[in-house]
Structures are given as C-alpha cells and as structure tokens.
Design a protein around this motif. Structure first.
Motif, mmCIF file in Angstrom:
data_model
loop_
_atom_site.group_PDB
_atom_site.id
_atom_site.type_symbol
_atom_site.label_atom_id
_atom_site.label_comp_id
_atom_site.label_asym_id
_atom_site.label_seq_id
_atom_site.Cartn_x
_atom_site.Cartn_y
_atom_site.Cartn_z
ATOM 1 N N VAL A 76 5.524 13.839 0.305
ATOM 2 C CA VAL A 76 6.232 12.601 -0.012
ATOM 3 C C VAL A 76 5.346 11.410 0.322
ATOM 4 O O VAL A 76 4.752 11.349 1.400
ATOM 5 C CB VAL A 76 7.548 12.514 0.774
ATOM 6 C CG1 VAL A 76 8.276 11.209 0.471
ATOM 7 C CG2 VAL A 76 8.445 13.704 0.436
ATOM 8 N N THR A 77 5.248 10.476 -0.603
ATOM 9 C CA THR A 77 4.499 9.247 -0.366
ATOM 10 C C THR A 77 5.432 8.053 -0.442
ATOM 11 O O THR A 77 6.505 8.110 -1.046
ATOM 12 C CB THR A 77 3.355 9.074 -1.386
ATOM 13 O OG1 THR A 77 3.892 9.140 -2.711
ATOM 14 C CG2 THR A 77 2.309 10.158 -1.208
ATOM 15 N N VAL A 78 5.010 6.962 0.184
ATOM 16 C CA VAL A 78 5.835 5.766 0.294
ATOM 17 C C VAL A 78 5.033 4.558 -0.170
ATOM 18 O O VAL A 78 3.917 4.333 0.296
ATOM 19 C CB VAL A 78 6.308 5.543 1.743
ATOM 20 C CG1 VAL A 78 7.339 4.426 1.798
ATOM 21 C CG2 VAL A 78 6.872 6.828 2.328
ATOM 22 N N ARG B 50 -2.637 6.098 5.532
ATOM 23 C CA ARG B 50 -2.152 4.804 5.076
ATOM 24 C C ARG B 50 -3.240 4.131 4.267
ATOM 25 O O ARG B 50 -4.344 3.901 4.755
ATOM 26 C CB ARG B 50 -1.751 3.925 6.262
ATOM 27 C CG ARG B 50 -1.241 2.549 5.870
ATOM 28 C CD ARG B 50 -0.851 1.733 7.094
ATOM 29 N NE ARG B 50 0.323 2.271 7.737
ATOM 30 C CZ ARG B 50 0.763 1.881 8.935
ATOM 31 N NH1 ARG B 50 0.080 0.973 9.614
ATOM 32 N NH2 ARG B 50 1.841 2.404 9.457
ATOM 33 N N GLU B 51 -2.926 3.852 2.996
ATOM 34 C CA GLU B 51 -3.828 3.106 2.121
ATOM 35 C C GLU B 51 -3.290 1.686 2.014
ATOM 36 O O GLU B 51 -2.273 1.447 1.371
ATOM 37 C CB GLU B 51 -3.893 3.766 0.752
ATOM 38 C CG GLU B 51 -4.433 5.198 0.773
ATOM 39 C CD GLU B 51 -4.280 5.896 -0.566
ATOM 40 O OE1 GLU B 51 -3.659 5.298 -1.476
ATOM 41 O OE2 GLU B 51 -4.752 7.026 -0.698
ATOM 42 N N ASP C 201 7.626 8.391 6.274
ATOM 43 C CA ASP C 201 6.896 7.131 6.305
ATOM 44 C C ASP C 201 6.050 7.039 7.567
ATOM 45 O O ASP C 201 6.407 7.595 8.613
ATOM 46 C CB ASP C 201 7.875 5.956 6.245
ATOM 47 C CG ASP C 201 7.173 4.618 6.377
ATOM 48 O OD1 ASP C 201 6.127 4.448 5.727
ATOM 49 O OD2 ASP C 201 7.657 3.760 7.134
ATOM 50 N N ALA C 202 4.949 6.314 7.486
ATOM 51 C CA ALA C 202 4.065 6.130 8.631
ATOM 52 C C ALA C 202 4.580 5.078 9.605
ATOM 53 O O ALA C 202 3.915 4.800 10.611
ATOM 54 C CB ALA C 202 2.662 5.746 8.149
ATOM 55 N N GLY C 203 5.751 4.506 9.343
ATOM 56 C CA GLY C 203 6.293 3.498 10.252
ATOM 57 C C GLY C 203 7.801 3.493 10.289
ATOM 58 O O GLY C 203 8.410 2.450 10.494
ATOM 59 N N GLY D 41 0.816 -1.204 0.000
ATOM 60 C CA GLY D 41 0.000 0.000 0.000
ATOM 61 C C GLY D 41 0.849 1.253 0.000
ATOM 62 O O GLY D 41 2.062 1.225 -0.204
ATOM 63 N N ARG D 42 0.205 2.350 0.264
ATOM 64 C CA ARG D 42 0.814 3.674 0.139
ATOM 65 C C ARG D 42 0.549 4.467 1.414
ATOM 66 O O ARG D 42 -0.530 4.389 1.996
ATOM 67 C CB ARG D 42 0.182 4.362 -1.079
ATOM 68 C CG ARG D 42 0.603 5.770 -1.383
ATOM 69 C CD ARG D 42 -0.010 6.160 -2.728
ATOM 70 N NE ARG D 42 0.058 7.590 -2.961
ATOM 71 C CZ ARG D 42 -0.909 8.452 -2.655
ATOM 72 N NH1 ARG D 42 -2.029 8.010 -2.104
ATOM 73 N NH2 ARG D 42 -0.772 9.740 -2.906
#
Length: 385
Positions: free
Chosen positions: A109-111, A244-245, A71-73, A19-20
């Motif tokens: 920024v996306t991951v 978070r997708e 990043d979310a993590g 995911g993103r």
C-alpha cells in the motif's frame, strides 16, 4: 490573539502534493495480528486463521482501521506542513472515506499526501490555535483506491497550554479496585459476545431500525504499557520499514527543542523512533506530557480513530462495510482511564452500491467520568435481504 501564531510558512504548502510513502516490504499476516492485539480488538477474523478460513474472505483480512498503519506518519504528516515556531501538535480528528478493497497479507500500500487547509481559532486548552487538515490517499499495488483519510492537527504553543491549566487537577490516575476491574472484564466479555454471536452471519439492513443502540465497548484501563503496545504496532515505528519520496521536504515544523529529534538518525535510528525522542515522547513520559500541556501520559489520536473504525466495523460484521466516518477529538485518553464507545442508529437510506443499504450512526467516545473524548457520525453499508 491568534495573530501571535505565525502562519506565513503554511500557505506555501496548501494544495501542493507532498510525495509518496509506504512500506518497503509486503504486509505480513502477523502485522495484522499485531495491530488487532494493540488496538485490543477481539474479532477473531483478524488473528485466528482457522476462524477466518470460514469467513467470506477465506482467511485473515486486515480491519479497515489497519489502513492507517500503511502510512509513514499515521496520517498526520499532511496536516503538519509549514513551520510554526515553538509549537506542538495534537490530533484533532479524522474523516475517512473507504472505497471497497480490503487489505490482506501480501499487499503493498502506498500513500499520496497533500495539505488541504487550515484555520486560526481560540481554544480553552491553548488559546491561539491553528486547526490544519491534510489528505492521505491510500492505494494498493493493483492501483485500486482503498481510502481517503483527511486528518486534522491542532497546532499550538506548549507554553500557552501550560498557562491555561485546562487539565489542572487531573495529574493523578484513577485507582481501580479488584471489584472494578472484574466489572470491566464482564463488560468486555459482554461486548465480545456480540461479535461472536454474529460470527460469519449477515447483519441485514432490513432488520436495523432508527434508534437502535449499538453494544457498548470498553477499552482499558489505559497505561504507558498499553500505549507503548499501540505505538509498536505501527509499521513506521520499526527501523527502516518505510520509504518516503518527498516532493517538498518539510522536516522542521517548529517543534520545541525538547520535542524534536536531537541526534543523528542515520547513525543511531533510536533517535528517529518517536517514542524515545521527538514529538511523540509526550505520550509515554510524564515529564514531556506535562511540558506540552497534558496532565499525564495520553493516548494516540490515530489509535482513537482506529478504535472508532473497529467499533463500527465489528457491529457491521464481515458482510458490512464502513463507507464513511467523521470524528472530532475533544479530549485525551489518559493513563489510568478507560474508554467507552457507544453508538445509535440515526437513519437509513438507499445506497448506490447494488444489494446494500446505508445506515447512519452517531457515536460518542467517553471516559469513565462521562467526559466526551470524541463524537462523530458514520455511514455503514449493510446487505439487503
């Protein structure tokens, strides 16, 4: 013995896009300043507007290490796919490839993430252990690829780690005298002087030679306060800052109950904070550090990776660029300890980037006892005369 770890749930995630994720709002210049402060990174390019205005960038730019903040993590999620019952994790290393674009205030920024691979092994720390790797692809709002981060997670059973006693005898913090602290401050000042000495100038590829030693950098002494400051600089740790997708939801990784989220995050976001509850609480609370096999509170693997990137990029200067770094983490940065970073130029070669040459560097991270915390290699691009 490795068969005692159940890996059956991991296999179904390998090679599957997860995911993103990314921040819900553009990066603010104070996010960059906060990060430099938390990493104790005294390069004014990242916090002093007047100084940065005279740079090649014309203003404050994020250090390359800031990428992980997006990043979310903090890069760990794709290396933690699949449930391993009654387990925990530690960072095992990071490999970074950077592609050129720098992050500045206003960027989004996306991951994109994907589990890469895993292997089973035996370690002195915890016996049966899984080393799992996962990829994070960072892209800005213009579709430009910023970096690829391949993180490694050490997945193990805390009960086994407590049984090995790998860190027995390290329960007490080092006591630093006033004279010791004054000496450390002098070492810090000497290192900062190398950054200020280069300033906005170029470190030329032509003037660098094999065998050259990079200046030593010291960070610390570490404390629960300094580790908390680091944690609060990660964007994901403020409420509702990230999205978070998920293509493949994997919330249950099999962590022990005391290291898992136990409350309703939607009702009270404090439960999702990470430091107070959940897998990261061992960094800041002695009780939980010891439950997962650590002798006392310890630093974040993502921060160790950031210290390395900051060290390399400050030596390279604002005209240089860290193209690649591969670090293996071998031990924790514990409260009361200090961290030293040292590097040596191991070679030079031509680069595919016009006007730049590549410098190969071997680096090592140790504590005050010369215990190795991390070792790695890097490729740094420098301008050619």
């Amino acid at each position: 013995m490795t068969s005692s770890l159940d890996t059956s749930d991991i296999d179904r995630y390998i090679g599957v896009p997860l995911g993103r994720s990314g921040a819900v709002e553009p990066i603010h210049v104070n996010d960059i300043r906060r990060w430099a402060q938390a990493m104790r990174h005294p390069n004014p390019l990242y916090y002093d507007a007047e100084y940065a205005a005279q740079s090649r960038f014309g203003g404050i730019v994020a250090p390359q290490s800031f990428t992980v903040v997006c990043d979310a993590g903090h890069g760990a999620r794709p290396a933690l796919q699949g449930k391993i019952p009654e387990s925990h994790m530690l960072f095992g290393g990071d490999e970074w490839w950077f592609f050129g674009p720098r992050i500045v205030a206003g960027d989004m920024v996306t991951v994109e993430q994907m589990a890469f691979d895993y292997r089973l092994t035996e370690t002195r720390f915890a016996g049966p252990t899984i080393i799992q790797r996962g990829d994070n692809h960072y892209t800005n709002q213009r579709g430009e690829k910023i970096a690829l981060q391949r993180s490694s997670a050490i997945r193990y059973r805390p009960a086994a780690a407590r049984g090995t006693g790998a860190y027995a005898g390290l329960e007490e913090e080092t006591e630093w005298s006033d004279e010791d602290l004054a000496r450390l401050n002098k070492e810090k000042e000497a290192y900062i002087a190398t950054i200020r000495g280069l300033g906005h100038g170029r470190r030329s590829w032509d003037e660098v030679n094999e065998g050259d030693e990079l200046p030593a950098k010291v960070i610390g002494p570490h404390s629960v306060v300094s580790f908390t400051t680091e944690w609060r600089a990660y964007t994901m740790n403020a409420w509702n800052t990230m999205f978070r997708e998920e293509y493949v939801p994997t919330e249950d990784r099999g962590f022990t109950a005391e290291m898992s989220v136990t409350g309703d995050v939607d009702l009270d976001p404090e439960f999702g904070d990470g430091a107070y509850y959940g897998a990261s609480r061992g960094h800041l609370f002695e009780r939980y550090a010891r439950r997962i096999g650590m002798p006392r509170p310890y630093g974040y693997g993502a921060s160790m990776g950031a210290w390395i990137l900051d060290y390399l990029s400050s030596w390279a200067g604002e005209w240089g660029f860290v193209a690649h770094s591969k670090a293996q983490y071998r031990g924790p940065a514990l409260t009361g300890d200090v961290t030293y970073l040292r590097g040596t130029v191991t070679g030079k070669e031509t680069s595919m980037v016009a006007g730049q040459g590549a410098v190969n560097i071997a680096y090592v991270m140790t504590n005050q006892k010369d215990d190795v915390l991390s070792k790695g290699t890097a490729e740094v691009l420098l301008p050619q005369d």
